[in-house]
Design an enzyme around this catalytic site. Structure first.
Site, PDB file in Angstrom:
ATOM      1  N   SER A 262       0.830  -1.215   0.000  1.00 58.14           N
ATOM      2  CA  SER A 262       0.000   0.000   0.000  1.00 58.14           C
ATOM      3  C   SER A 262       0.858   1.256   0.000  1.00 58.14           C
ATOM      4  O   SER A 262       0.340   2.360   0.019  1.00 58.14           O
ATOM      5  CB  SER A 262      -0.862   0.009   1.265  1.00 58.14           C
ATOM      6  N   CYS A 263       2.188   1.108   0.001  1.00 59.62           N
ATOM      7  CA  CYS A 263       3.021   2.309   0.137  1.00 59.62           C
ATOM      8  C   CYS A 263       3.890   2.631  -1.069  1.00 59.62           C
ATOM      9  O   CYS A 263       3.761   3.706  -1.649  1.00 59.62           O
ATOM     10  CB  CYS A 263       3.878   2.177   1.386  1.00 59.62           C
ATOM     11  N   PHE A 264       4.799   1.703  -1.426  1.00 52.79           N
ATOM     12  CA  PHE A 264       5.733   2.034  -2.519  1.00 52.79           C
ATOM     13  C   PHE A 264       4.998   2.511  -3.768  1.00 52.79           C
ATOM     14  O   PHE A 264       5.289   3.578  -4.299  1.00 52.79           O
ATOM     15  CB  PHE A 264       6.608   0.831  -2.856  1.00 52.79           C
ATOM     16  N   ASP A 267       3.211   5.956  -3.102  1.00 49.65           N
ATOM     17  CA  ASP A 267       4.126   7.069  -2.800  1.00 49.65           C
ATOM     18  C   ASP A 267       4.932   7.466  -4.025  1.00 49.65           C
ATOM     19  O   ASP A 267       5.207   8.644  -4.253  1.00 49.65           O
ATOM     20  CB  ASP A 267       5.042   6.682  -1.631  1.00 49.65           C
TER      21      ASP A 267
END
Ligand code: UDX
Length: 423
Positions: A262-264, A267
């Site tokens: 859910s981040c890389f 972002d």
């Protein structure tokens, strides 16, 4: 200290439990009543190693859960830990941040003493000062010097978030006045880690730059890994030698099917969108993204090279979660693989130790099996997509396949006859 934490997702819940463990009195505000109820009963809806133990130790004592903001004014400071999922054009969706600022501001209207607000949600540089501070001052109808503001990003990995909270490489605190910075820093008393004190925008950027660099390492390892594969070189042998340089270090150089989570991805998209909005050309960041989009499909090229056209072939997909030790399938590299297999008309059977239910909510029209052995029975080929340790035990189960064709997208198997994506 008395701390309120807004948002009971994996950052807020883990932060609340760990802050209680540090000796603070913590109230976690989660507006979803079902999620709040399950947390208050010690049954978190997320799997995080060590979290349930912290909840059972502190719930009812130092840690309380609520769905309303009524008691926030009794706390000394509030962490905003709500989600900022990818929104329009790749930029973060700030609707939950705006809602939290509105509710938090209103709850501070009648507080006469100083209150600190600490942003922990991942937001682009300029968001805390451009949106959070004005919104909270507006809804609280209080003056700027009565409420302090800091930006304190998290660097938590799913599955290891408790460990990462209690043993961080660094604590980053962005603030525009020393009082708020000192107070925010004192929250972490008891944690051994260097503290980086900087301005708010830099703290926001440190989070994005850290994730973008980690993603860059992975895409670099994958691009070099693809080259190694073409030269019949084992990429892991190469990266073992590369990673021994202290300036590089061995972490995040594991070539494979690419990065999910859910981040890389979100972002990276956010940073690219920001750069483009400033007429900057994010050449490296766009390449990192493109390598990651292409990487999983290389597995299917390898597969076709071994068994020909995929139409009608029974393909076992082992691993659905974006990484091991989680049931989270967000941006999992198994999703583009399954979608392409469906497009080619393959007969797909899938297994994952934890993520089958998550994937069923996204993809219903494939077969799911309760064990790897069941998934492999009668399959023409198998693709390994997640580095689950149990897969390293598999061997004779592969003999149940119609043909023992095994394509590995993660370096996890220890049996013979393996074709690796970059090895
Ligand atoms: C990441 C960052 O590590 C964390 O600091 C940040 O706060 C949130 O994002 P997370 O997304 O939970 O954490 O997972 P991580 O363990 O970093 O792995 C991300 C993805 O990269 C996974 O799909 C994993 O399989 C992949 N990966 C990781 C590689 O492909 N190669 C590697 O060498 C390491």
């Amino acid at each position: 200290m008395k701390i309120s934490v807004i948002g009971g997702g994996y950052v807020g819940l883990v932060s609340a439990a760990c802050l209680a463990q540090l000796g603070h009195w913590v109230e976690l505000i989660e507006i979803d009543p079902d999620r709040a109820r399950s947390i208050s009963q010690g049954r978190p809806q997320i799997y995080e190693k060590g979290l349930e133990a912290l909840l059972s130790k502190h719930l009812g004592e130092r840690l309380h859960v609520s769905s309303i903001y009524d008691h926030i004014a009794e706390s000394d400071l509030s962490f905003i830990c709500v989600g900022t999922p990818e929104g329009e054009g790749g930029r973060p969706d700030l609707s939950m941040v705006q809602s939290a600022c509105r509710s938090l501001g209103r709850s501070l209207r009648d507080k006469s003493s100083y209150h600190l607000v600490v942003m922990k949600s991942t937001v682009l540089p300029g968001t805390t000062e451009g949106l959070v501070i004005p919104a909270i001052l507006k809804h609280s109808r209080r003056e700027g010097d009565e409420i302090g503001f800091c930006m304190n990003p998290e660097f938590l990995r799913e599955g290891r978030a408790v460990e990462d909270f209690m043993h961080p490489d660094r604590i980053v605190i962005g603030c525009n006045d020393p009082i708020s910075g000192e107070l925010a820093e004192s929250v972490y008393r008891g944690i051994e880690a260097p503290v980086v004190r900087t301005e708010i925008k830099s703290a926001e950027m440190i989070k994005y730059a850290s994730n973008a660099f980690l993603a860059t390492k992975i895409s670099f390892a994958n691009e070099l890994g693809n080259l190694c594969k073409a030269l019949r070189i084992d990429a892991y042998e190469v990266m073992k030698g590369v990673g021994m340089d202290h300036r590089i270090n061995p972490h995040f150089l594991n070539a494979g099917a690419g990065f999910g989570g859910s981040c890389f991805p979100k972002d990276l998209s956010a940073l690219i969108a920001l750069a483009q909005s400033l007429d900057e050309k994010p050449l490296i960041l766009r390449s990192v993204q493109e390598v990651n989009e292409r990487q999983p499909l290389r597995l299917l090229e390898l597969l076709e090279g071994k068994i020909g056209r995929l139409k009608g072939k029974r393909i076992a997909v082992l691993g659905l979660a974006f990484k091991n030790d989680t049931d989270d399938i967000r941006e999992s590299r198994s999703i583009p693989v399954i979608m392409k297999l469906k497009e080619e008309g393959a007969d797909i059977v899938a297994y994952d130790p934890k993520a089958v239910d998550s994937m069923k909510r996204l993809i219903q029209d494939i077969e799911y099996c309760p064990t790897a052995a069941d998934a492999l029975r009668g399959a023409d080929a198998c693709i390994v997509m997640t580095e689950w340790p149990e897969f390293s035990e598999l061997d004779e189960e592969f003999d149940r396949m119609r043909s023992r064709v095994i394509i590995e997208g993660r370096r996890i198997l220890s049996c013979r006859d393996i074709e690796g994506i970059c090895w």
